[in-house]
Design an enzyme around this catalytic site. Sequence first.
Site, short mmCIF file in Angstrom:
data_model
loop_
_atom_site.label_atom_id
_atom_site.label_comp_id
_atom_site.label_asym_id
_atom_site.label_seq_id
_atom_site.Cartn_x
_atom_site.Cartn_y
_atom_site.Cartn_z
N GLY A 18 16.44 71.93 57.38
CA GLY A 18 16.18 70.55 57.81
C GLY A 18 16.93 70.24 59.10
N PHE A 117 24.86 94.83 53.27
CA PHE A 117 24.23 94.00 52.24
C PHE A 117 23.09 94.78 51.59
CE2 PHE A 117 24.41 89.53 50.88
CZ PHE A 117 25.63 89.15 51.41
N GLN A 237 13.96 84.91 42.17
CA GLN A 237 14.97 85.97 42.19
C GLN A 237 16.16 85.70 41.27
OE1 GLN A 237 17.59 86.72 45.92
NE2 GLN A 237 16.31 88.51 45.70
N HIS A 239 19.84 86.89 40.91
CA HIS A 239 20.89 87.60 41.65
C HIS A 239 21.75 88.33 40.63
CE1 HIS A 239 24.40 88.30 44.11
NE2 HIS A 239 23.83 87.79 45.17
N LEU A 249 27.83 81.88 41.90
CA LEU A 249 27.54 83.14 42.58
C LEU A 249 28.78 83.88 43.08
CD1 LEU A 249 24.85 84.54 43.46
CD2 LEU A 249 25.56 83.93 45.76
N THR A 251 29.16 86.64 45.83
CA THR A 251 28.30 87.18 46.88
C THR A 251 28.12 88.71 46.80
OG1 THR A 251 28.00 87.47 49.25
CG2 THR A 251 30.25 87.25 48.52
N GLU A 252 26.92 89.12 47.22
CA GLU A 252 26.63 90.54 47.35
C GLU A 252 27.57 91.19 48.38
OE1 GLU A 252 22.34 91.16 47.15
OE2 GLU A 252 22.58 92.31 49.00
N ARG A 283 18.04 93.27 45.10
CA ARG A 283 18.55 92.50 43.95
C ARG A 283 17.73 92.67 42.69
NH1 ARG A 283 20.20 87.10 47.38
NH2 ARG A 283 22.00 88.12 48.33
N HIS A 370 18.52 82.49 41.08
CA HIS A 370 19.13 82.29 42.39
C HIS A 370 18.21 81.73 43.45
CE1 HIS A 370 21.98 82.94 45.54
NE2 HIS A 370 21.21 83.82 46.17
N ARG A 412 13.46 88.71 47.83
CA ARG A 412 14.14 88.48 49.10
C ARG A 412 15.36 89.39 49.23
NH1 ARG A 412 18.62 85.58 50.68
NH2 ARG A 412 18.86 84.29 48.82
N SER A 417 17.75 84.63 53.79
CA SER A 417 17.40 83.22 53.64
C SER A 417 18.04 82.40 54.75
CB SER A 417 17.84 82.67 52.28
OG SER A 417 17.62 81.27 52.29
N LEU A 418 19.32 82.62 55.00
CA LEU A 418 19.95 81.87 56.09
C LEU A 418 19.18 82.12 57.38
CD1 LEU A 418 23.77 82.28 55.30
CD2 LEU A 418 22.32 80.28 54.92
#
Length: 597
Positions: A18, A117, A237, A239, A249, A251-252, A283, A370, A412, A417-418
């Site tokens: 956004g 990652f 997904q 995670h 979470l 993180t991976e 994942r 996730h 994904r 995503s970011l």
Amino acid sequence: MTQHHQHEVVIVGAGGAGLMAALYASRGADTAVLSKLYPTRSHTGTAQGGIGAALGNLEEDRADWHTFDTVKGSDYLGDQDAIEFMCQEAVPVVYELEHMGLPFSRTDEGRIAQRRFGGHTNNETKQPVLRAAYAADRTGHMILQTLYQQCIKNEVNFYDEFQVLDLIVDNGKAVGVVAAELATGELHVFHTKAVVFATGGHGRVWEVTSNAYAYTGDGVAIPMRKGIPMEDMEFFQFHPTGIAKLGILITEGVRGEGGVLLNNDGDRFMDVYAPTVKDLASRDVVSRAMFLEMREGRGINGQRYMHLDVRPETVNKYAELDKRINPDGSEYRVTAEDILGKLPDIVDFTRTYLGVDPVKQPMPVQPTAHYAMGGIPTTQYGEVVIDTKSTIMPGFYAAGEVACVSVHGANRLGTNSLLDLVVFGKQAGLRAAEYANGTEYGKLPDDAADFTRQQLDAILNNKGEEKAADIANEMKETMTDKVGVFRTEEGMAEAFEKMLELKERYQHVGVDDHGKVFNTDLLNTWELGCLIDSAIVTAKCALDRKESRGAHAREDFPKRNDDEWLKHTLAWLKDGKVEVDYKPVKITKYEPMERVY
Ligand SMILES: Cc1cc2nc3c(=O)[nH]c(=O)nc-3n(C[C@H](O)[C@H](O)[C@H](O)COP(=O)(O)OP(=O)(O)OC[C@H]3O[C@@H](n4cnc5c(N)ncnc54)[C@H](O)[C@@H]3O)c2cc1C
């Protein structure tokens, strides 16, 4: 009293997507952002591990490797033209964020640091590649703060704590939205030329989730109530590493820094399921492996969780076994200080929530709901498309997790995503402003807030034979058991029937608070309706897809079936019934192959 406002572009949602859309739209048109949360509380702020871009700062990397990894990660369901566009744009957009002032972690030479990652590889050696740009384990927080500052500087109009409840459509065009102001309970009508939805996901459909409380699928339900379909909703997904039972979470990036998953026998099991990249497989692969281990009784103490171990002695042991090296050729070894420096928030969370110190003890983890791969169908420019021929709906745009471009297909990859937020947020903002400049304001109905008022009144006037909490719990339990990591025909059929029953019972939910000021009781109940609509469509699309692909793993159809199912699902929710149709996947360079990690 309903209040009226006019802005050329209205963006719903103040997360990464956004705000990026707002920044770009505001350069060309009068732009407002409406958000049910204060902007910097959006879920983007919780993203930890990184943003993927083939910068090649530490070792060789290429945008076309990133493209191929994403196509493969998507289990070939992602649209390859859009994936290629995203991975090419990744490099300039990360530098753009840097130039806006985003405080990335740095290499010794002062370049943006990068970590490994899941699913991101050097396509030649097949080994994990250093591709995720990061700011410690607070990457999303930094993106959100940076973009918010830029929007303030650019004089974007913010309506904070305004919850959008309806999209106004006239003659097939989006012409406005209706929002409730949380502080006063008043309804506001926003008359616009273009609307961008950037409302995030709907992970609250499931019981154990990494998702924020606000992830209630408003952006899924509102358009569906206006006849707009959702794409690929069966793909959600899980995670692999949520904190056991809580879902928060881990993180991976922990595995990127060398952490490994261990079963009750102390064995690293991922080398059996993914011999090449092991703990850094994609994942869906890792979550399924954990499930199978637990099913065979190798969960820790026979329970439904595994250990994630990032203690320096464990990392160093497996780094030696894997012959892992640093980019300069030296042996990869870590100290407790390295872990504390690279993963400060993770260390903090696990100490706070579990009393576990990850540099001294392994962390208990289980798969956690996730990320929504599915959502509002769009082109790679954020334009919403509404049928199997990809007809564009004028004035309506979507970006971020609520949208389905589709770059993530059936699964994904971490850090994508970011990337999706900034790449497609920017496109949606640019296109919305461009469209607004070339069109007049459309016509608003006489009482634009009517449909919204009806929905809220229905809840307020109920006697309350049903309790929202009971319905929510039944939804979450059923969806977790029947439409989770592994699925069967029988289970999904049961879940679908159950969701229809819950939708019916939902009509009888009442609220205790009948006031106007911060009536979260009312709005949370309205959100439950959105979650149920999201769950119905998810269960039905999953039931209909008779194959296994990415995050959709069926015990009765365990193989991917490209002959019949290499296609995107579109689903419409009409009068409580789900209609399903399909559209082709765009394949440009990469013919589907078996996925081996
Ligand atoms: C814990 C966690 C860690 C993650 N880590 C990573 C990572 O390291 N790398 C990566 O690539 N991805 C990561 N992801 C995924 C990624 O962070 C999200 O997919 C992404 O941030 C979603 O951004 P968004 O802009 O689409 O939505 P959000 O950031 O969630 O923003 C949604 C916005 O919509 C608003 N909104 C919603 N409904 C309404 C309504 N009805 N009316 C008005 N406003 C509304 C909200 O107020 C909010 O401002 C992570 C996700 C989670 C949950």
